[in-house]
Design an enzyme around this catalytic site. Structure first.
Site, mmCIF file in Angstrom:
data_model
loop_
_atom_site.group_PDB
_atom_site.id
_atom_site.type_symbol
_atom_site.label_atom_id
_atom_site.label_comp_id
_atom_site.label_asym_id
_atom_site.label_seq_id
_atom_site.Cartn_x
_atom_site.Cartn_y
_atom_site.Cartn_z
ATOM 1 N N ASN A 83 -29.366 -50.586 35.702
ATOM 2 C CA ASN A 83 -30.018 -50.041 34.710
ATOM 3 C C ASN A 83 -29.870 -50.693 33.245
ATOM 4 O O ASN A 83 -28.815 -51.470 32.684
ATOM 5 C CB ASN A 83 -29.002 -49.326 34.066
ATOM 6 C CG ASN A 83 -29.912 -48.101 32.958
ATOM 7 O OD1 ASN A 83 -30.661 -48.622 32.430
ATOM 8 N ND2 ASN A 83 -28.632 -47.624 32.726
ATOM 9 N N LYS A 93 -31.346 -51.318 30.467
ATOM 10 C CA LYS A 93 -31.533 -50.446 29.315
ATOM 11 C C LYS A 93 -33.122 -51.227 28.439
ATOM 12 O O LYS A 93 -33.566 -51.337 28.973
ATOM 13 C CB LYS A 93 -30.296 -50.034 29.036
ATOM 14 C CG LYS A 93 -29.322 -49.741 29.181
ATOM 15 C CD LYS A 93 -27.849 -49.302 28.437
ATOM 16 C CE LYS A 93 -26.750 -49.006 29.773
ATOM 17 N NZ LYS A 93 -25.922 -48.709 29.023
ATOM 18 N N HIS A 145 -29.842 -39.244 31.006
ATOM 19 C CA HIS A 145 -28.928 -40.873 31.196
ATOM 20 C C HIS A 145 -28.144 -40.448 29.043
ATOM 21 O O HIS A 145 -28.938 -40.131 28.923
ATOM 22 C CB HIS A 145 -29.291 -42.063 30.638
ATOM 23 C CG HIS A 145 -28.209 -43.139 30.221
ATOM 24 N ND1 HIS A 145 -27.740 -43.580 29.678
ATOM 25 C CD2 HIS A 145 -28.054 -43.725 31.649
ATOM 26 C CE1 HIS A 145 -27.048 -43.979 29.624
ATOM 27 N NE2 HIS A 145 -26.590 -44.631 31.014
ATOM 28 N N GLU A 150 -27.572 -41.770 26.896
ATOM 29 C CA GLU A 150 -27.885 -42.429 26.093
ATOM 30 C C GLU A 150 -29.564 -41.244 25.043
ATOM 31 O O GLU A 150 -29.590 -41.230 24.129
ATOM 32 C CB GLU A 150 -28.505 -43.720 26.603
ATOM 33 C CG GLU A 150 -26.904 -44.286 26.044
ATOM 34 C CD GLU A 150 -26.886 -45.853 26.711
ATOM 35 O OE1 GLU A 150 -28.712 -46.647 27.233
ATOM 36 O OE2 GLU A 150 -26.182 -46.772 27.149
ATOM 37 N N GLU A 174 -21.003 -40.482 35.429
ATOM 38 C CA GLU A 174 -21.231 -41.566 34.221
ATOM 39 C C GLU A 174 -20.429 -41.250 32.966
ATOM 40 O O GLU A 174 -20.676 -40.158 32.210
ATOM 41 C CB GLU A 174 -22.806 -42.384 33.450
ATOM 42 C CG GLU A 174 -23.483 -43.171 34.620
ATOM 43 C CD GLU A 174 -23.892 -44.312 34.168
ATOM 44 O OE1 GLU A 174 -24.042 -44.886 34.446
ATOM 45 O OE2 GLU A 174 -23.941 -43.431 33.147
ATOM 46 N N GLY A 203 -20.725 -48.915 28.283
ATOM 47 C CA GLY A 203 -20.944 -49.872 27.411
ATOM 48 C C GLY A 203 -19.789 -50.270 26.751
ATOM 49 O O GLY A 203 -19.823 -50.775 25.496
ATOM 50 N N SER A 248 -18.760 -49.306 32.699
ATOM 51 C CA SER A 248 -18.189 -50.809 32.485
ATOM 52 C C SER A 248 -17.749 -51.114 34.197
ATOM 53 O O SER A 248 -16.687 -51.531 34.196
ATOM 54 C CB SER A 248 -16.498 -50.342 31.523
ATOM 55 O OG SER A 248 -17.334 -49.847 30.288
#
Ligand code: PGA
Length: 255
Positions: A9, A11, A95, A97, A167, A173, A212
């Protein structure tokens, strides 16, 4: 036997130069790897270029989002049929985000899931709890709620030939991955939750871990029975690191 899927991904990262360079590097690294599906999800604007750059290789393409509408007055959006038209196979939805920065609800994400299935695309449904939810012992309840939004509207068959990415938001991250045992416990919960509706579908659904994942921790994560690959952010931006993760999945899941 489930075939693992390792997906990058990207991003909001990339450039025309990076697309060509990273895909060329990856093609060389993974050309002889067998036993793991490989996909990358660059930003929309580079998807067509990436598709061409990856042609003839084992690298499949995915998008990072989709709209619930198929055409019309929806400025700035991209439809499932358009993604299908340019040769996409996967689409990441839900996701954290997007849930956070774009206020996407479980219901909207379930609508996206449905539109992707209709278009013949494979949804990669991201679910997972925040740090506060984790500390409050709500991990399973949050994952169940996020899955139920799809189960309620489409039933368990929706997960046939679909992908779930667990996730934990606190691991994305941050460099602080879930431990293999922590992730395995949630993956098993997810599979069991779907099995309550349909055991056959639950047994075949791909459940990736994301958060991660890197060249150093991938093999141990993939050694867990219910972890079927990974959705990789940061480490997917370097061909060599991403290739190590792909190879670790292929190796771990050998029959
Ligand atoms: P990360 O991101 O690998 O950089 O933690 C994973 C993701 O957000 O899919």
């Amino acid at each position: 036997m489930r075939h693992p899927l390792v997906m990058g991904n990207w991003k909001l990262n990339g450039s025309r130069h990076m697309v060509n360079e990273l895909i060329d590097g990856l093609r060389k690294e993974v050309s002889s790897v067998d036993g793991c599906d490989i996909a990358i999800a660059p930003p929309f604007i580079y998807l067509d270029q990436a598709k061409h750059q990856a042609s003839g290789s084992r690298i499949m393409l995915g998008a990072q989002n989709v709209d619930i509408n198929l055409s019309g007055a929806f400025t700035g959006e991209t439809s499932a049929n358009m993604l299908k038209d340019i040769g996409m196979k996967y689409v990441i939805i839900g996701h954290s985000e997007r849930r956070t920065y774009h206020k996407e609800s479980d219901e909207l994400i379930a609508e996206k899931f449905a539109i992707l299935k209709e278009a013949g695309l494979i949804p990669v449904l991201c679910i997972g709890e925040t740090e506060a939810e984790n500390e409050a012992g709500q991990t399973e309840a949050v994952c169940a709620r996020q899955l139920d939004a799809v189960l309620k509207t489409m039933g368990a068959p929706a997960f046939e030939n679909s992908v779930i990415a667990y996730e934990p938001v606190w691991a994305i991250g941050t460099g602080k991955s879930a431990t293999p045992a922590q992730a395995q416990a949630v993956h098993k919960f997810i599979r069991d939750h779907i099995a309550k509706h349909d055991a056959k579908v639950a047994a075949q659904v791909i459940i990736q871990y994301g958060g991660s994942v890197n060249a150093g921790n991938a093999a141990e994560l993939f050694s867990q029975p219910d972890i079927d690959g990974a959705l990789v952010g940061g480490a997917s931006l370097k061909a060599d690191a991403f290739a190590v993760i792909v190879k670790a999945a292929a190796e771990a899941k050998k029959a």
